[in-house]
Design a protein around this motif. Structure first.
Motif, short mmCIF file in Angstrom:
data_model
loop_
_atom_site.label_atom_id
_atom_site.label_comp_id
_atom_site.label_asym_id
_atom_site.label_seq_id
_atom_site.Cartn_x
_atom_site.Cartn_y
_atom_site.Cartn_z
N MET A 121 -7.38 -24.53 38.91
CA MET A 121 -8.40 -25.49 38.47
C MET A 121 -9.54 -25.56 39.48
SD MET A 121 -7.98 -29.57 37.63
CE MET A 121 -6.47 -29.32 36.72
N TRP A 122 -9.20 -25.52 40.77
CA TRP A 122 -10.23 -25.57 41.81
C TRP A 122 -11.15 -24.35 41.74
CZ3 TRP A 122 -12.08 -29.01 45.22
CH2 TRP A 122 -12.84 -28.55 46.27
N LYS A 123 -10.56 -23.19 41.46
CA LYS A 123 -11.35 -21.97 41.33
C LYS A 123 -12.25 -22.02 40.10
CE LYS A 123 -10.83 -16.93 41.20
NZ LYS A 123 -9.85 -15.80 41.16
N LEU A 124 -11.74 -22.64 39.03
CA LEU A 124 -12.49 -22.71 37.79
C LEU A 124 -13.61 -23.75 37.86
CD1 LEU A 124 -12.58 -21.62 34.87
CD2 LEU A 124 -11.11 -23.53 34.21
N SER A 125 -13.27 -24.96 38.35
CA SER A 125 -14.28 -26.04 38.44
C SER A 125 -13.86 -27.02 39.52
CB SER A 125 -14.42 -26.75 37.09
OG SER A 125 -15.26 -27.88 37.22
N LYS A 126 -14.61 -27.06 40.59
CA LYS A 126 -14.30 -27.98 41.68
C LYS A 126 -14.52 -29.43 41.26
CE LYS A 126 -15.37 -24.69 45.39
NZ LYS A 126 -15.45 -23.53 44.50
N VAL A 127 -15.52 -29.67 40.43
CA VAL A 127 -15.80 -31.04 39.99
C VAL A 127 -14.64 -31.58 39.15
CG1 VAL A 127 -17.35 -32.50 38.62
CG2 VAL A 127 -18.29 -30.70 40.08
N ASP A 128 -14.14 -30.77 38.21
CA ASP A 128 -13.01 -31.20 37.38
C ASP A 128 -11.77 -31.46 38.23
OD1 ASP A 128 -14.46 -31.17 35.09
OD2 ASP A 128 -13.72 -29.25 34.36
N THR A 129 -11.59 -30.64 39.25
CA THR A 129 -10.43 -30.85 40.14
C THR A 129 -10.53 -32.17 40.88
OG1 THR A 129 -10.35 -28.45 40.44
CG2 THR A 129 -9.03 -29.78 41.94
N VAL A 130 -11.72 -32.49 41.36
CA VAL A 130 -11.92 -33.76 42.07
C VAL A 130 -11.71 -34.93 41.11
CG1 VAL A 130 -13.58 -35.18 43.31
CG2 VAL A 130 -13.46 -32.73 43.77
N ILE A 131 -12.20 -34.81 39.88
CA ILE A 131 -11.99 -35.86 38.87
C ILE A 131 -10.50 -36.04 38.63
CG2 ILE A 131 -12.29 -36.44 36.43
CD1 ILE A 131 -15.03 -35.08 36.58
N TRP A 132 -9.77 -34.93 38.49
CA TRP A 132 -8.32 -35.00 38.28
C TRP A 132 -7.63 -35.72 39.43
CZ3 TRP A 132 -3.92 -33.58 40.80
CH2 TRP A 132 -2.74 -33.49 40.07
N PHE A 133 -7.99 -35.34 40.65
CA PHE A 133 -7.32 -35.92 41.82
C PHE A 133 -7.64 -37.41 41.97
CE2 PHE A 133 -6.77 -36.86 46.32
CZ PHE A 133 -5.50 -36.32 46.55
N VAL A 134 -8.90 -37.79 41.78
CA VAL A 134 -9.28 -39.20 41.91
C VAL A 134 -8.57 -40.05 40.85
CG1 VAL A 134 -11.21 -40.82 41.64
CG2 VAL A 134 -11.50 -38.76 43.01
N THR A 135 -8.54 -39.56 39.61
CA THR A 135 -7.88 -40.31 38.54
C THR A 135 -6.38 -40.41 38.80
OG1 THR A 135 -9.53 -39.43 37.00
CG2 THR A 135 -7.60 -40.48 36.05
N MET A 136 -5.78 -39.31 39.23
CA MET A 136 -4.35 -39.31 39.52
C MET A 136 -4.01 -40.29 40.63
SD MET A 136 -1.92 -38.16 41.87
CE MET A 136 -2.89 -36.99 42.82
N ALA A 137 -4.75 -40.22 41.74
CA ALA A 137 -4.46 -41.08 42.89
C ALA A 137 -4.68 -42.55 42.56
CB ALA A 137 -5.33 -40.66 44.08
N SER A 138 -5.77 -42.86 41.86
CA SER A 138 -6.05 -44.26 41.54
C SER A 138 -5.04 -44.80 40.53
CB SER A 138 -7.48 -44.41 41.00
OG SER A 138 -7.69 -43.57 39.89
N SER A 139 -4.61 -43.97 39.57
CA SER A 139 -3.62 -44.42 38.59
C SER A 139 -2.27 -44.69 39.24
CB SER A 139 -3.45 -43.38 37.48
OG SER A 139 -4.66 -43.18 36.78
N ALA A 140 -1.93 -43.89 40.23
CA ALA A 140 -0.63 -44.03 40.89
C ALA A 140 -0.65 -45.12 41.96
CB ALA A 140 -0.22 -42.70 41.52
N LEU A 141 -1.66 -45.13 42.80
CA LEU A 141 -1.65 -46.00 43.97
C LEU A 141 -2.27 -47.38 43.72
CD1 LEU A 141 -2.66 -43.38 46.68
CD2 LEU A 141 -0.36 -44.17 46.07
N ILE A 142 -3.20 -47.46 42.79
CA ILE A 142 -3.86 -48.75 42.56
C ILE A 142 -3.22 -49.47 41.38
CG2 ILE A 142 -6.06 -49.89 42.07
CD1 ILE A 142 -7.48 -47.56 43.42
N ASN A 143 -3.49 -48.95 40.18
CA ASN A 143 -2.98 -49.58 38.97
C ASN A 143 -3.26 -48.64 37.81
OD1 ASN A 143 -3.74 -51.41 36.44
ND2 ASN A 143 -2.20 -52.50 37.65
N THR A 144 -2.40 -48.65 36.80
CA THR A 144 -2.56 -47.71 35.69
C THR A 144 -3.87 -47.94 34.96
OG1 THR A 144 -0.15 -47.71 35.43
CG2 THR A 144 -1.44 -46.75 33.66
N GLU A 145 -4.14 -49.20 34.58
CA GLU A 145 -5.37 -49.50 33.84
C GLU A 145 -6.60 -49.31 34.70
OE1 GLU A 145 -5.04 -53.35 32.17
OE2 GLU A 145 -3.24 -52.89 31.04
#
Length: 732
Positions: A493-517
């Motif tokens: 994914m990083w090779k294909l699109s760095k922006v999409d990878t960052v979006i994936w990581f930010v959404t994943m981390a915030s959903s897990a560590l902060i709150n689902t909603e």
């Protein structure tokens, strides 16, 4: 070259004599221009448009009623055309196999939604039945989905805490479900912590009341969005965002099931940082681990994980996946029952699962203000997943689905079951893949699944009384493998699109560590911010010609490109609007190496210096006023690096008011220093914006070109008229 007026659009002619024919007739020639006549638009008043639509949508003829009925119930369209001999075997087989997988998952995912096992079976039954009637997809399996169960469970736990229920104490003192008490306390009043002594409904009763209210509101949102035809909302949930959200939610799901694997009782955390607090509770109480539950969990993991991998590895060779989950549930239930694990070792079990159906009950309307916001995010996620899966499988098998009808279908899959003690549903990828791979042709398979679930509800359900909750927790965790495996796709994914990878990581981390909603909201906001940032600083650079062709590419990207003396070609690869107007001008000045503002400032300074010198020398010059009327370029002691600026507008999708004014400023500033500005390859919408913004004030400014090469040839021809020598001229 184009000249846009209200009546026509004129383009520069290469020959000036060619006659072209369009859909409405022949073009008209004027000097060296070809004038294209615009199509006449029929202007319809708003009143006429409304009357026309009302007549079409509100007519009550027999044909209209039949059309609306068939559109709302797609089953009426495809069922009479059902090819019995060709489809029935695959539909029955896929329906049976999905039902076998769905029974243990329905019971297991009930724990995620903070509900009793029976409600999971109710939910799966009604979802399959209603989608059979209303859905347009032939393949998707609608039912319990882990992420939505988690989101419902978080809302339920918040409301239980707000109502004054002691979750931990209630779980320890009353581990079994009491149907008679539920039916007796069917009327629930809103309570607070200070009114906990006056509770009229047990914890399980209140939990399903909250769950049905959330489900009703989510379904209502989905139906309203279908009526308003706002299915486009789901486009803001990109694939990378949904994938990151599902992976982040999987961590929360896994964490919530660990207590069942260890057999410990801890309070369920909710709100910001619930994942971290839950792990703190787990480690604080890990010394209370129930050895029986731990051993059972390990054994189940050792069986389920390899079996699932074998199923996946040989899925192309197996006619149907091995129903390992059902086998584990049956064996574990028998061992728990005959080994008396609950009585001897205190192992937590599913408890009494009643047969049949309970009396319908309305949601608690007083809870709507408390759950309305959470229900919207649940509705959005459920719809987005359902539509994306529907369209994916429809495209694969060569048919179409209607997004708004899918919204109606999934909405009523939530509204109607909300009156029958069910919680939120949507399409589920894993079960849909199983359904498709086992020969599913139509939603008859969903009807078969509903009939099997009905049999379980009427006869088989009480047999799961002794099923350990740790087994259900293991089933839930094992089914998270797909979402957790997304980490392995990150390098690709990083090779294909760095922006999409960052979006994936930010959404994943915030959903897990902060709150689902909140994680979903953060992901959406961050994704939109990335879009804005992309357009704020798009690529921009100078272009050169490829040999003797009419192709122009970026000088910074390719070697050996030819440039035309006295002409600069600038490309801006993004929309021009208020966000990037400053960047457009700074990139233009930097790339061309000529800032007209600085040149004008130098001109004024030089002029003032010259006037001072003349005054000191006592020379009275009457020709200064005359020189003011001469071309401003004559005031410069040094020649300009170029005389024509060509702006390639092919990649400019749109202009706003600020963007139009920016182009006007560029035109005026370069004109003041004697540089001509030409625009080329403008889209129709950009040309219309330029005309409305009065970019063209004189015929000399009225220079638009369909072709970049055509604009450069025009500039070269003009330079030839101004110079007697054509040295360095690059032939067109």
């Amino acid at each position: 070259m184009t000249a846009e007026t209200p009546e026509d659009v004129a383009f520069l002619s290469d020959s000036g004599r060619a006659c072209m024919k369009n859909g409405e007739g022949y073009t008209r020639h004027r000097n060296d221009k070809i004038v294209l006549e615009k199509q006449e638009k029929v202007h319809t008043s708003v009143k006429q448009l409304l009357v026309k639509r009302l007549k079409r949508n509100c007519s009550c003829t027999a044909a209209r009623v039949k059309e609306q009925l068939f559109n709302f119930f797609p089953v009426l369209q495809w069922l009479p055309q059902y090819k019995l001999k060709e489809y029935i075997l695959g539909d029955v087989m896929s329906g049976l196999i999905v039902a076998v997988l769905l029974v243990p998952q329905s019971i297991a995912y009930s724990l995620l939604a903070a509900q009793e096992p029976i409600y999971g079976l109710y939910t799966s039954f009604f979802a399959c039945l209603i989608y059979f009637l209303l859905g347009t997809s032939r393949h998707i399996s609608v039912g319990i989905f882990g992420v939505l169960c988690l989101m419902v469970g978080e809302v339920v736990e918040e409301q239980l805490e707000a109502a004054g229920y002691n979750t931990l104490q209630e779980t320890q003192d009353k581990p079994y479900f009491n149907v008679s008490s539920y039916e007796h306390n069917s009327t629930l009043s809103s309570v607070t912590v200070n009114q906990s002594a006056e509770l009229v409904c047990g914890r399980s009763c209140y939990a399903i009341t909250v769950g049905t209210t959330v489900t009703f509101m989510a379904g209502l949102y989905q139906v309203v969005m279908g009526i308003l035809q706002v299915g486009f909302v789901s486009v803001y949930l990109s694939d990378s965002l949904l994938s990151g959200f599902a992976t982040g939610a999987s961590f929360t799901i896994l964490t919530s099931q660990v207590k069942y694997l260890l057999g410990i009782s801890i309070p369920r955390s909710s709100g910001v940082g619930s994942l971290i607090r839950t792990w703190i509770y787990i480690f604080r109480n890990i010394h209370k681990t129930n050895i029986c539950d731990l051993v059972t969990s390990i054994l189940c993991l050792l069986v389920l994980v390899p079996a699932k991998e074998v199923n996946e590895y040989y899925k192309s060779k197996l006619k149907a996946p091995v129903p390992i989950e059902l086998c584990v549930v049956i064996v574990a239930t028998l061992m728990s029952h005959f080994g008396h694990l609950n009585e001897k070792y205190g192992s937590s079990v599913a408890g009494n699962i009643p047969t049949g159906f309970m009396m319908p009950k309305t949601p608690d309307w007083s809870l709507i203000p408390s759950v309305a916001v959470s229900a919207f995010s649940i509705a959005l996620i459920g719809f987005a997943i359902t539509v994306s899966l529907s369209e994916m499988f429809a495209k694969k098998h060569g048919y179409t689905v209607r997004a708004n009808q899918e919204m109606y279908a999934i909405g009523f899959c939530n509204i109607i079951p909300a009156f029958f003690h069910c919680f939120t549903t949507s399409a589920a990828l894993a079960k849909t893949l199983v359904k498709e791979s086992t020969g599913c042709k139509t939603q008859i398979s969903g009807l078969v699944t509903a009939l099997v679930l009905l049999l379980v509800l009427l006869v088989v359900a009480p047999l799961f009384y002794s099923l350990q909750k740790c087994v259900l927790g293991v089933i839930t965790i094992v089914n998270l493998r797909g979402a957790l495996r997304k980490f392995g796709d990150l390098p690709k994914m990083w090779k294909l699109s760095k922006v999409d990878t960052v979006i994936w990581f930010v959404t994943m981390a915030s959903s897990a560590l902060i709150n689902t909603e909140l994680g979903l909201l953060i992901g959406v906001c961050f994704s939109m911010l990335c879009v804005i940032l992309r357009t704020q600083r798009p690529a921009a650079g100078l272009l050169g010609r490829v040999d003797d062709t009419e192709i122009y590419e970026s000088i910074s990207a390719y070697k050996n490109l030819k440039t035309v003396p006295g002409i600069q070609v600038f490309r801006f690869e993004g929309p021009l609007y208020y966000v990037n107007k400053d960047y457009f001008k700074s990139a233009l000045y930097k790339q061309t190496g000529l800032n007209p503002i600085s040149v004008l400032a130098a001109k004024k300074k030089a002029k003032k210096t010259k006037l001072k010198q003349e005054k000191k020398e006592g020379v009275v010059s009457f020709s200064n006023k005359q020189r003011e009327g001469e071309p401003s370029v004559q005031l410069f002691p040094e020649p300009l690096p170029f005389r024509t600026l060509v702006i390639d507008c092919a990649a400019i999708q749109f202009l706003d008011t600020v963007g139009i004014n920016t182009l006007k400023e560029v035109l005026r500033e370069y004109k003041d220093i004697g540089v001509q500005v030409l625009l080329t390859q403008c889209s129709p919408s950009v040309r219309a914006s330029l005309y409305r913004g009065e970019y063209f004030k004189t015929e000399d400014d009225n220079l638009l070109f369909y072709s970049l090469h055509q604009a450069i040839c025009f500039a070269q021809d003009k330079h030839l008229h101004l110079r007697s020598s054509s040295a360095g001229h690059l032939s067109c």
